[in-house]
Design an enzyme around this catalytic site. Structure first.
Site, mmCIF file in Angstrom:
data_model
loop_
_atom_site.group_PDB
_atom_site.id
_atom_site.type_symbol
_atom_site.label_atom_id
_atom_site.label_comp_id
_atom_site.label_asym_id
_atom_site.label_seq_id
_atom_site.Cartn_x
_atom_site.Cartn_y
_atom_site.Cartn_z
ATOM 1 N N GLU A 26 77.203 33.847 15.095
ATOM 2 C CA GLU A 26 76.003 33.377 14.384
ATOM 3 C C GLU A 26 75.927 31.851 14.434
ATOM 4 O O GLU A 26 74.856 31.273 14.662
ATOM 5 C CB GLU A 26 76.026 33.838 12.915
ATOM 6 C CG GLU A 26 75.833 35.334 12.717
ATOM 7 C CD GLU A 26 77.094 36.150 13.025
ATOM 8 O OE1 GLU A 26 78.177 35.544 13.183
ATOM 9 O OE2 GLU A 26 76.991 37.375 13.128
ATOM 10 N N GLN A 47 97.454 25.593 13.697
ATOM 11 C CA GLN A 47 96.256 24.840 13.321
ATOM 12 C C GLN A 47 95.864 25.231 11.898
ATOM 13 O O GLN A 47 95.356 26.337 11.667
ATOM 14 C CB GLN A 47 95.133 25.210 14.307
ATOM 15 C CG GLN A 47 93.821 24.503 14.110
ATOM 16 C CD GLN A 47 92.754 25.065 15.060
ATOM 17 O OE1 GLN A 47 92.949 26.114 15.674
ATOM 18 N NE2 GLN A 47 91.632 24.378 15.157
ATOM 19 N N GLY A 48 96.078 24.332 10.937
ATOM 20 C CA GLY A 48 95.782 24.617 9.530
ATOM 21 C C GLY A 48 94.435 24.044 9.141
ATOM 22 O O GLY A 48 94.358 23.045 8.406
ATOM 23 N N SER A 76 91.178 26.424 8.672
ATOM 24 C CA SER A 76 90.385 27.364 7.847
ATOM 25 C C SER A 76 91.025 27.607 6.489
ATOM 26 O O SER A 76 92.250 27.619 6.352
ATOM 27 C CB SER A 76 90.251 28.701 8.569
ATOM 28 O OG SER A 76 89.693 28.528 9.826
ATOM 29 N N GLU A 81 89.594 22.705 21.787
ATOM 30 C CA GLU A 81 89.747 24.156 21.646
ATOM 31 C C GLU A 81 88.734 24.872 22.545
ATOM 32 O O GLU A 81 89.085 25.744 23.329
ATOM 33 C CB GLU A 81 89.526 24.561 20.181
ATOM 34 C CG GLU A 81 89.702 26.045 19.931
ATOM 35 C CD GLU A 81 89.735 26.382 18.434
ATOM 36 O OE1 GLU A 81 89.320 25.553 17.612
ATOM 37 O OE2 GLU A 81 90.188 27.487 18.109
HETATM 38 C C1 LIG Z 1 91.948 35.984 15.667
HETATM 39 C C2 LIG Z 1 91.634 34.761 14.849
HETATM 40 C C3 LIG Z 1 92.483 33.672 14.889
HETATM 41 C C4 LIG Z 1 92.218 32.532 14.115
HETATM 42 N N1 LIG Z 1 93.108 31.480 14.150
HETATM 43 C C5 LIG Z 1 92.889 30.394 13.368
HETATM 44 C C6 LIG Z 1 93.846 29.325 13.329
HETATM 45 O O1 LIG Z 1 94.890 29.365 13.995
HETATM 46 N N2 LIG Z 1 93.611 28.282 12.503
HETATM 47 C C7 LIG Z 1 92.478 28.199 11.747
HETATM 48 O O2 LIG Z 1 92.314 27.199 11.057
HETATM 49 N N3 LIG Z 1 91.550 29.191 11.740
HETATM 50 C C8 LIG Z 1 91.740 30.288 12.546
HETATM 51 N N4 LIG Z 1 90.827 31.324 12.548
HETATM 52 C C9 LIG Z 1 89.681 31.244 11.634
HETATM 53 C C10 LIG Z 1 88.332 31.062 12.282
HETATM 54 O O3 LIG Z 1 88.174 29.769 12.796
HETATM 55 C C11 LIG Z 1 87.296 31.398 11.190
HETATM 56 O O4 LIG Z 1 87.443 32.770 10.880
HETATM 57 C C12 LIG Z 1 85.895 31.105 11.615
HETATM 58 O O5 LIG Z 1 85.680 29.735 11.752
HETATM 59 C C13 LIG Z 1 84.879 31.687 10.610
HETATM 60 O O6 LIG Z 1 85.160 31.254 9.324
HETATM 61 P P1 LIG Z 1 85.292 32.273 8.098
HETATM 62 O O7 LIG Z 1 86.213 33.369 8.507
HETATM 63 O O8 LIG Z 1 85.630 31.482 6.890
HETATM 64 O O9 LIG Z 1 83.844 32.924 7.944
HETATM 65 P P2 LIG Z 1 82.595 32.251 7.233
HETATM 66 O O10 LIG Z 1 82.394 30.882 7.755
HETATM 67 O O11 LIG Z 1 82.715 32.434 5.768
HETATM 68 O O12 LIG Z 1 81.439 33.165 7.765
HETATM 69 C C14 LIG Z 1 81.161 34.460 7.209
HETATM 70 C C15 LIG Z 1 79.930 35.016 7.912
HETATM 71 O O13 LIG Z 1 78.788 34.155 7.666
HETATM 72 C C16 LIG Z 1 78.238 33.706 8.885
HETATM 73 N N5 LIG Z 1 77.789 32.320 8.757
HETATM 74 C C17 LIG Z 1 78.495 31.278 8.232
HETATM 75 N N6 LIG Z 1 77.771 30.146 8.303
HETATM 76 C C18 LIG Z 1 76.591 30.482 8.879
HETATM 77 C C19 LIG Z 1 75.422 29.752 9.225
HETATM 78 N N7 LIG Z 1 75.330 28.422 9.007
HETATM 79 N N8 LIG Z 1 74.389 30.407 9.820
HETATM 80 C C20 LIG Z 1 74.474 31.749 10.060
HETATM 81 N N9 LIG Z 1 75.554 32.499 9.747
HETATM 82 C C21 LIG Z 1 76.603 31.869 9.179
HETATM 83 C C22 LIG Z 1 79.370 33.803 9.900
HETATM 84 O O14 LIG Z 1 78.886 33.944 11.220
HETATM 85 C C23 LIG Z 1 80.101 35.065 9.435
HETATM 86 O O15 LIG Z 1 79.475 36.214 9.936
HETATM 87 C C24 LIG Z 1 91.063 32.481 13.295
HETATM 88 C C25 LIG Z 1 90.197 33.591 13.249
HETATM 89 C C26 LIG Z 1 90.474 34.729 14.008
HETATM 90 C C27 LIG Z 1 89.528 35.894 13.936
#
Ligand SMILES: Cc1cc2nc3c(=O)[nH]c(=O)nc-3n(C[C@H](O)[C@H](O)[C@H](O)COP(=O)(O)OP(=O)(O)OC[C@H]3O[C@@H](n4cnc5c(N)ncnc54)[C@H](O)[C@@H]3O)c2cc1C
Length: 383
Positions: free
Chosen positions: A363, A125-126, A128, A243
């Site tokens: 969050e 899944q591409g 993020s 999902e």
């Molecule tokens: C084990 C694992 C597997 C994964 N596999 C995939 C995958 O296969 N494909 C894929 O596409 N992605 C994948 N992900 C990514 C995952 O979907 C993202 O990490 C997640 O959506 C959070 O995005 P981010 O890491 O960019 O954090 P951000 O969105 O940048 O968030 C950073 C911090 O800010 C907080 N925050 C952000 N927005 C808000 C808001 N509006 N209000 C309050 N707080 C907020 C968040 O809670 C977090 O603490 C995976 C992640 C993990 C940990």
């Protein structure tokens, strides 16, 4: 909510239970590396597939059994009871398949669905990106039309299983001039091209479950657009809804098993009568039951109203929090062994850290519950 199964649901459960009893999954190969473990999960998926049990919730015409939502939940509970591993192609079966069924052309359905089910072609899944996770619509990966193909440039991150994948569900920006949700398109991208570079990201557990993807003028033919150019947000929502709905049930079953194992470990250490541990174990038991009932309630809502309610967000939030508490308590129960690299409990303890991030951060889930369940005012982003 009626938790009594009908005769046909009981027959479905008994048939699958019998099959699992006759076809018990092999235990995980001891000391196996990630590739060997993936091979083990792939072999298990193949056995399910050969017996017609790879995805009973899929329509019969695509190799499923047209199982109802309740039967599908029973299926996951029985897999959990048998302690079967997750299928290798879990993202293909639960996410890509249903998305292609809903939005794909007849040619796409014909081409992609069968190898998803058999596990011959693995999917990732591409979605993020480094600057687009919770706010997925902010993604920057560009897709530029070039005759009858698209040229893709950008970076994806956290792409689970990319190293094993033949195909990627890719969302990219095709029109930067319109509102951010409107300029996106959903593609099926062939991972086997030199313009797609996969770099592993090593996690706290020591394994590299996910990766960075660097796309340097990767090519996608026009026929691999899903749901129309500019409609990527709607198609991506289908993937995200599947999902939470699909994985939610499987996760709560696994949580129950982990808790059963923790009870066994506490009994072995003679801690069941110690009030400090007994209280915490009882609390975890109540949480597990709450999550299980909430998952079933969510299912009833889908059956009744045709769409998921807020239960999915609550289940994901409570599950991740409970799993972290459970594995933390396990470290106290088991003692230093749980803090020793390579042991089962140390893996569970470390892997649980990511639970509050993956599939929607806690969050963000709290925002959903605050706004859509409690009706609190929306948070205005600071200027
Ligand atoms: C084990 C694992 C597997 C994964 N596999 C995939 C995958 O296969 N494909 C894929 O596409 N992605 C994948 N992900 C990514 C995952 O979907 C993202 O990490 C997640 O959506 C959070 O995005 P981010 O890491 O960019 O954090 P951000 O969105 O940048 O968030 C950073 C911090 O800010 C907080 N925050 C952000 N927005 C808000 C808001 N509006 N209000 C309050 N707080 C907020 C968040 O809670 C977090 O603490 C995976 C992640 C993990 C940990």
């Amino acid at each position: 909510m009626d938790l009594t199964f009908s005769d046909s649901e009981l027959a479905f459960r008994d048939e699958f239970r019998r099959w699992l009893a006759d076809n018990q999954p092999d235990p995980a190969p001891p000391g196996a590396d990630e590739d060997a473990l993936f091979g083990w999960r792939r072999a298990w998926q193949r056995r399910l597939y050969d017996a017609g049990w790879a995805a009973p919730q899929w329509p019969v015409e695509y190799g499923g059994r047209a199982a109802s939502l309740t039967e599908s939940a029973i299926y996951f509970e029985e897999l959990g009871r048998a302690r079967a591993p997750m299928s290798a192609n879990v993202l293909g079966v639960l996410l890509a398949g249903p998305t292609i069924m809903q939005w794909g052309t007849p040619e796409q359905k014909e081409r992609y669905l069968a190898p998803i089910l058999s596990g011959e072609e693995i999917w990732c899944q591409g979605f993020s990106e480094p600057d687009a996770g919770s706010d997925l619509a902010a993604l920057k990966t560009r897709a530029v039309k070039d005759g009858d193909r698209w040229v893709i440039t950008g970076q994806k991150v956290w792409t689970s299983g990319a190293q094993y994948s033949k195909w990627c569900m890719l969302v990219a920006r095709t029109d930067p001039s319109v509102a951010k949700h409107k300029g996106l398109t959903y593609f099926l991208m062939d991972m086997e091209q030199p313009q797609v570079q996969i770099r592993p990201l090593r996690q706290i557990t020591g394994e590299a479950e996910f990766n960075e993807l660097f796309l340097e003028e990767a090519i996608i033919p026009d026929e691999n657009v899903v749901g129309g150019v500019g409609n990527g947000w709607m198609v991506a929502l289908t993937t995200l809804m599947n999902e939470r709905a699909g994985l939610g049930f499987a996760l709560q079953v696994r949580l129950r098993h982990l808790l059963d194992d923790l009870f066994a470990a506490a009994a072995e250490q003679g801690l069941l009568d110690d009030p400090r541990y007994a209280d915490e174990l009882a609390e975890l038991h109540i949480r597990c039951e709450t999550i299980r009932l909430m998952a079933w309630k969510g299912l009833s809502a889908v059956e009744k109203y045709g769409q998921p309610g807020p239960e999915g967000s609550l289940v994901k939030w409570l599950w991740s929090d409970t799993n972290q508490r459970l594995t933390q308590l396990a470290a106290d129960v088991v003692g230093p062994e749980a803090l020793t690299a390579g042991t089962r409990w140390s893996y569970e303890l470390l892997r649980a850290r990511g639970n509050t991030i993956e599939g929607g951060t806690t969050e963000v889930l709290k925002n959903i519950v605050a706004e859509r369940v409690l009706g609190l005012p929306r948070l205005k982003a600071a200027a």
